[in-house]
Design a protein around this motif. Structure first.
Motif, PDB file in Angstrom:
ATOM      1  N   ALA A   1       0.847  -1.205   0.000  1.00  0.00           N
ATOM      2  CA  ALA A   1       0.000   0.000   0.000  1.00  0.00           C
ATOM      3  C   ALA A   1       0.876   1.247   0.000  1.00  0.00           C
ATOM      4  O   ALA A   1       1.963   1.258   0.592  1.00  0.00           O
ATOM      5  N   LEU A   2       0.381   2.278  -0.674  1.00  0.00           N
ATOM      6  CA  LEU A   2       1.146   3.517  -0.836  1.00  0.00           C
ATOM      7  C   LEU A   2       0.497   4.617   0.001  1.00  0.00           C
ATOM      8  O   LEU A   2      -0.660   4.966  -0.232  1.00  0.00           O
ATOM      9  N   ASP A   3       1.213   5.144   0.962  1.00  0.00           N
ATOM     10  CA  ASP A   3       0.715   6.280   1.741  1.00  0.00           C
ATOM     11  C   ASP A   3       1.430   7.532   1.262  1.00  0.00           C
ATOM     12  O   ASP A   3       2.655   7.650   1.415  1.00  0.00           O
ATOM     13  N   VAL A   4       0.655   8.436   0.662  1.00  0.00           N
ATOM     14  CA  VAL A   4       1.239   9.618   0.036  1.00  0.00           C
ATOM     15  C   VAL A   4       1.045  10.837   0.946  1.00  0.00           C
ATOM     16  O   VAL A   4      -0.079  11.175   1.307  1.00  0.00           O
ATOM     17  N   VAL A   5       2.143  11.473   1.294  1.00  0.00           N
ATOM     18  CA  VAL A   5       2.098  12.676   2.128  1.00  0.00           C
ATOM     19  C   VAL A   5       2.186  13.888   1.207  1.00  0.00           C
ATOM     20  O   VAL A   5       3.160  14.032   0.468  1.00  0.00           O
ATOM     21  N   PRO A   6       1.179  14.766   1.236  1.00  0.00           N
ATOM     22  CA  PRO A   6       1.192  15.911   0.307  1.00  0.00           C
ATOM     23  C   PRO A   6       2.401  16.814   0.527  1.00  0.00           C
ATOM     24  O   PRO A   6       2.915  16.901   1.648  1.00  0.00           O
ATOM     25  N   VAL A   7       2.832  17.468  -0.554  1.00  0.00           N
ATOM     26  CA  VAL A   7       3.913  18.448  -0.406  1.00  0.00           C
ATOM     27  C   VAL A   7       3.300  19.838  -0.278  1.00  0.00           C
ATOM     28  O   VAL A   7       2.191  20.085  -0.774  1.00  0.00           O
ATOM     29  N   SER A   8       4.025  20.728   0.377  1.00  0.00           N
ATOM     30  CA  SER A   8       3.544  22.106   0.520  1.00  0.00           C
ATOM     31  C   SER A   8       3.560  22.776  -0.849  1.00  0.00           C
ATOM     32  O   SER A   8       4.549  22.669  -1.574  1.00  0.00           O
TER      33      SER A   8
END
Ligand SMILES: Cc1ncc(COP(=O)(O)O)c(C=O)c1O
Length: 503
Positions: A155-162
């Motif tokens: 599973a891919l957990d994507v953390v948004p970039v600013s």
């Protein structure tokens, strides 16, 4: 039943074609490609413009083209060259004797995507107790991580970039780590915008959680260390950073080797061990593969070896200096044009810009630049980030750079005169309403023909045979209006139309 009267088709000629005629065919086909040399192509190709280097690499490739990397004991030449490439990459990236990472080991892969898939595989297989493994990546991470997750069922957990810094917040990365997380990744730098993630902070949160941390330096791993030596401020990103467990660097990018060579480094052999695949449970040879491919040509490896040996450390330093100056000049050219702004001040070898309020339509601008012989890469808007234009800058751009500014200003003026793309109402409605599942192949054929894409038809009347249109602004605008899942489906169908046997 085999028809005895059938003769060859496509590449298979009935009687074989004379060598010089075949080469003439290849050259004629190549004439339709974007120019790989000359410093006017800002994606796909990495050109140092070093006289004689292509010939050297081609000769080395020829020497080893038929050598098979399947068995390193049968072809020690290949093993020696791979080990030499790994040592060079390890040295460039802060590992090896006398460093804090003296036990670095690695593998030569076919490219960045393979290196990333293997980094994820090694991390996954190191934690066999995790039945539902996950990885944490920034929103700016290369799409190859998504591919790795997809192929490996992780599973891919994507953390948004600013939207301001184009970087992920390390605290948010930490918060995304769960008990099932087997890998945290970051980029040095990201492909899209060329910014270096806060590697030290991200590696620290990964280490605190007892999780591996991969630094994707596929793009910039070979230039950042040289830029640092030239005085550019480069944040720590390599094996000098505690907690970094693996790093990938593509030799077919800024090491200027011909395509097909990347290196995946691990801090030590224990971290690399789960990367291997071994299988003895069949009647043939025991298969021991460090990488995805089994049979592998020695050609790209020998070509990379020759390229590194020939350019040397001093050569790479000089090329980085030339590239740095070209980046600065291109960025200045962008700053000097009303209606454009840089997405970020360049800190590596990418120049990425977008349009300001009231600025030109970027997709029209890309077409106008193409018409002036500059091949740039449009990037669609995504997750609050505006559409942008990406320039991968290589040393070959340096001699051309003075021509870019006036052409950019001229192209912006032309794009303003043309005005923004206005999609026909029915196309806008379609892009907004269509769901990926509702997209049938027939609908795509109609759409492709309507957009002048996939050539309408070839000599046989089959959609997809003709040349692509020179202007892509309408297509890019349509894709930009579509959500990512629909973009994916549309492009899969379009590319599927292009990829048909040439009987
Ligand atoms: C940061 C980064 N990672 C991975 C890749 C994938 O590399 P490849 O196209 O060689 O598979 C790229 C390619 O541009 C990249 O820029």
């Amino acid at each position: 039943m085999i028809d005895e009267n059938r003769v060859g088709a496509g590449a298979l000629a009935a009687d074989g074609v004379a060598a010089e005629d075949v080469l003439a065919e290849v050259r004629a086909l190549r004439a339709g490609d974007r120019p790989t040399h000359g410093g006017r192509l800002f994606a796909y190709v990495y050109d140092p413009a070093v006289p004689g280097l292509d010939d050297l690499a081609a000769a080395a490739h020829q020497e080893s083209a038929h050598v098979n990397g399947l068995d390193p004991t049968a072809f020690p030449s290949l093993l020696a060259m791979e080990n030499a490439l790994v040592a060079a990459a390890g040295w460039v990236l802060g590992g090896g004797p006398g460093t804090t990472a003296p036990d670095v080991v690695g593998s030569v892969t076919s490219g960045g995507t393979e290196s990333l898939i293997l980094a994820v595989k090694a991390a996954r297989d190191a934690r066999p107790e995790q039945v539902a493994p996950r990885i944490v990546v920034p929103g700016s991470a290369h799409a190859a991580f998504a591919k790795a997750a997809h192929y490996l069922r992780v599973a891919l957990d994507v953390v948004p970039v600013s939207p301001d810094t184009l970087r992920p917040d390390p605290t948010a990365m930490a918060a995304a780590i769960r008990p099932e997380t087997v890998l945290v990744a970051c980029s040095a730098p990201s492909y899209a915008h060329g910014v270096v993630d806060p590697v030290a902070e991200i590696a620290a949160v990964a280490a605190d959680a007892g999780v591996r941390c991969h630094v994707d330096a596929c793009f910039g791993g070979w230039t950042l260390p040289y830029l640092r030596r030239l005085g550019t401020p480069v944040p720590p990103f390599d094996f000098a950073v505690p907690g970094v467990t693996s790093i990938s660097v593509d030799l077919h990018k800024y090491a200027y080797a011909p395509k097909g060579v990347s290196v995946l480094l691990h801090r030590d052999a224990a971290l690399r061990a789960p990367q291997y695949f071994a299988y003895a449970d069949w009647p043939g040879y025991t298969m021991i593969n460090p990488v995805i491919a089994s049979t592998r040509s020695g050609g790209p490896i020998a070509a990379a070896y020759a390229t590194l040996r020939h350019l040397g450390d001093a050569g790479y330093l000089a090329l980085a200096e030339r590239t740095r100056d070209a980046v600065a000049a291109l960025a200045d050219a962008v700053r000097g044009v009303d209606g454009l702004r840089l997405m970020a001040d360049p800190e590596s070898t990418v120049v990425c810009f977008t349009a300001t309020e009231g600025g030109p339509d970027l997709f029209v601008l890309v077409d106008e630049l193409t018409a002036r012989g500059w091949h740039t890469q449009p990037q669609l808007s995504y997750a609050g980030l505006p559409a942008s234009v990406h320039l991968t800058v290589t040393a070959a751009v340096a001699p051309r750079v003075a021509e870019f500014g006036p052409d950019l200003a001229d192209a912006v003026a032309a794009a303003r005169a043309v005005g923004p793309v206005r999609l026909p109402a029915e196309l806008s409605a379609l892009a907004a309403a269509l769901t990926p599942d509702a997209l049938t192949p027939e609908l795509v054929v109609g759409l492709a023909a309507g957009l002048g894409l996939a050539g309408g038809s070839d000599a046989g009347g089959t959609p997809g045979g003709g040349p692509l249109p020179e202007r892509m602004a309408v297509v890019n605008t349509l894709l930009d209006a579509a959500p990512p899942a629909l973009r994916e489906r549309l492009l899969v169908e379009f590319v599927g139309l292009l990829q048909r046997p040439a009987w």
